[in-house]
Write an enzyme that holds these catalytic residues in place. Structure first.
Site, PDB file in Angstrom:
ATOM      1  N   GLU A 213     -11.108  63.177  -1.690  1.00  0.00           N
ATOM      2  CA  GLU A 213     -11.602  62.635  -0.422  1.00  0.00           C
ATOM      3  C   GLU A 213     -12.974  61.975  -0.538  1.00  0.00           C
ATOM      4  OE1 GLU A 213     -11.267  65.531   2.714  1.00  0.00           O
ATOM      5  OE2 GLU A 213      -9.112  65.724   2.462  1.00  0.00           O
TER       6      GLU A 213
ATOM      7  N   GLU B 119      -3.020  67.940   0.028  1.00  0.00           N
ATOM      8  CA  GLU B 119      -3.517  68.931   0.996  1.00  0.00           C
ATOM      9  C   GLU B 119      -2.803  68.753   2.316  1.00  0.00           C
ATOM     10  OE1 GLU B 119      -7.767  69.130   1.734  1.00  0.00           O
ATOM     11  OE2 GLU B 119      -8.179  69.061  -0.410  1.00  0.00           O
TER      12      GLU B 119
HETATM   13  C1  FCB Z   1     -10.308  68.718   3.497  1.00  0.00           C
HETATM   14  C2  FCB Z   1     -11.039  69.218   2.271  1.00  0.00           C
HETATM   15  C3  FCB Z   1     -10.748  70.667   1.952  1.00  0.00           C
HETATM   16  C4  FCB Z   1     -10.702  71.504   3.197  1.00  0.00           C
HETATM   17  C5  FCB Z   1      -9.757  70.904   4.210  1.00  0.00           C
HETATM   18  C6  FCB Z   1      -9.609  71.712   5.474  1.00  0.00           C
HETATM   19  O1  FCB Z   1     -10.982  67.634   4.033  1.00  0.00           O
HETATM   20  O2  FCB Z   1     -10.679  68.445   1.152  1.00  0.00           O
HETATM   21  O3  FCB Z   1     -11.729  71.114   1.045  1.00  0.00           O
HETATM   22  O4  FCB Z   1     -11.959  71.713   3.697  1.00  0.00           O
HETATM   23  O5  FCB Z   1     -10.205  69.619   4.555  1.00  0.00           O
END
Ligand code: FCB
Length: 478
Positions: free
Chosen positions: A175, A382
């Site tokens: 990110e 994620e």
């Molecule tokens: C993302 C991050 C991760 C976590 C999630 C909830 O943006 O990459 O580390 O904090 O959100």
């Protein structure tokens, strides 16, 4: 004729053969052991120790002590049936201060962790940078300084040389939008600076660091290595079909998504982004000859992190409105050049982060990327949700809300696959409750509950549910 037990009849969506069933974590959020074996502070150590920056004054000093408990954590992963585990290397643990040789004692932790994973049949997926820049490099200018990109490539080479025999899938950055725009734009993340030009400079140097690191990784790793980057691509929805709202959506797509996908996937910086932000930064001096070719080095997989959609409209007085962009509010905007864009809460249920729940956003996002970049396999690196978990009298967390979230989003992945998207795996965020950045320990994303007093781990109902999905390779109906 054999009679099938009704409980074993599962006709829900199925996933492709070889689909990676994973969970994800990040070093600073779980490891602790902040000063052990030569580790030096990262920007998150400094930031979390600065009063007022993190809820409750929480820090990652101990976190969930994964550094000392990784064997227990790998055993939990094996019990869940995970086939893959995505974690990040702590840069200041591997290369203290971000310069010079790697520290063997730091690397030894990752050798032991990956040995343990492989012994349990779990494929390690390593992220090189999940936001923990060595503080020393921040003092030399941080990501707004071009040299940081070269330092990152050196670190990537050290990590690959040491661990390339046991890790075959690598992602460079997690990110970079958050690193650049929350770290240097709005300042709600480390290092907590707020300067729109610096945020754009940081974005370019993160891009350059990614490209240089891809080159360094290719040089150090076997040809079979799979290289990726994880982006939090925003699934942007204009509030209406009004042309002004469509322009707002285009602007946010430029500075939220295409600022990374453009150069990283070989198309260079989009002209509209350069025009939208020309008053903030001189792109002609920032982007040097050859940079875009370097950034556009081919990758094998694109990692996508998705939690919630982003609803935007045009508004002359957007600065005066609450900014429901899911990125922590704050007085300073993390959206350079988008001063007249308003961010709205999507309707419907929300998680404990106040993020609206909308799995269709994930299907749409995967299909959008598939159409824009056909032939590029994707991983959902994620996806998950924080809820107000309660521990029952039996000591267990019956997190039906998280199960519903995961169910909806896994079905959304299956929908995208059915419509042609090449999605190779799914990584639940997160394996364990952990340090949720500026929210400290107040937001729990884990499939496994952590008691922050004793650090005891207890799988939640969602962990059991996920294990069953993995075991059968399908989603239950309903
Ligand atoms: C993302 C991050 C991760 C976590 C999630 C909830 O943006 O990459 O580390 O904090 O959100």
């Amino acid at each position: 004729m054999t009679v099938t037990e009704p409980s074993t009849i599962r006709t829900g969506p199925a996933f492709p053969p070889g689909f990676a069933w994973g969970a994800a974590t990040a070093a600073y959020q779980i490891e602790g052991a902040a000063t052990e074996n030569g580790r030096t502070p990262s920007i998150w150590d400094t930031f979390s120790h600065t009063p007022g920056k993190v809820a409750g004054g929480d820090t990652g000093d101990i976190a969930v002590d994964h550094f000392h408990r990784f064997r227990e954590d790998v055993r939990l992963m094996a019990e869940l049936g995970l086939t893959s585990y995505r974690f990040s290397l702590s840069w200041p643990r591997v290369q203290p201060t971000g310069r010079g040789p790697a520290v063997e004692r730091g690397l030894d932790f990752y050798r032991a962790l990956t040995d343990e994973l492989l012994a349990h049949g779990i494929t390690p997926v390593a992220t090189l940078y999940h936001w923990d820049l060595p503080q020393h490099l921040e003092e030399l200018g941080g990501w707004p300084a071009r040299d940081t990109a070269y330092r990152f490539a050196d670190y990537a080479a050290l990590a690959a040389e040491a661990l390339g025999d046991r890790i075959s899938t690598w992602t460079t950055l997690n990110e970079p939008w958050c690193s650049a725009f929350l770290g240097y734009g709005s300042g709600v993340h480390a290092p907590g600076r707020s300067n729109q030009a610096d945020a754009l400079r940081a974005a370019h140097h993160l891009n350059l660091g990614h490209g240089l690191a891809v080159g360094a990784l290719r040089a150090a790793l076997p040809r079979s290595a799979q290289l990726a980057v994880s982006l939090n691509l925003h699934q942007i929805r204009p509030l209406s079909a009004d042309p002004a709202d469509l322009t707002a959506a285009r602007r946010i797509d430029a500075v939220g998504n295409r600022i990374f996908t453009g150069p990283m996937l070989g198309g260079g910086y989009p002209a509209d982004l350069l025009a939208d932000t020309a008053h903030l930064v001189d792109w002609d001096t920032l982007v040097q000859p050859g940079d875009e070719a370097e950034i556009g080095r081919p990758i094998d997989l694109l990692g996508i992190n998705y939690y919630t959609p982003t609803v935007v409209s045009s508004a002359e007085n957007a600065r005066d409105l609450p900014r429901h962009d899911g990125h922590g509010g704050g007085d300073q905007s993390p959206w350079p050049g988008a001063e007249d864009v308003a961010f709205h809460l999507a309707p419907g249920e929300r998680t404990a982060m106040d993020w609206p729940i909308d799995p269709t956003g994930l299907t749409d996002l995967l299909l959008d990327v598939h159409r824009a970049h056909p032939g590029l396999p994707m991983l959902v690196t994620e996806n998950g949700a924080a809820f107000e978990d309660t521990v029952g009298p039996d000591g267990l967390v019956d997190d039906q809300d998280r199960i519903a979230y995961l169910h909806g989003h896994l079905a959304a992945v299956a929908d995208a696959v059915a419509a042609g998207a090449d999605v190779r795996g799914y990584y639940l965020w997160s394996l364990l409750d952990n340090f949720e950045w500026a929210y400290g320990y107040a937001k729990r994303f884990g499939a496994v509950h952590v008691d922050y007093g004793t650090l005891a781990r207890t799988p939640k109902a969602s962990a059991r549910w996920y294990a069953e999905v993995i075991r059968t390779g399908t989603l239950p109906q309903g």
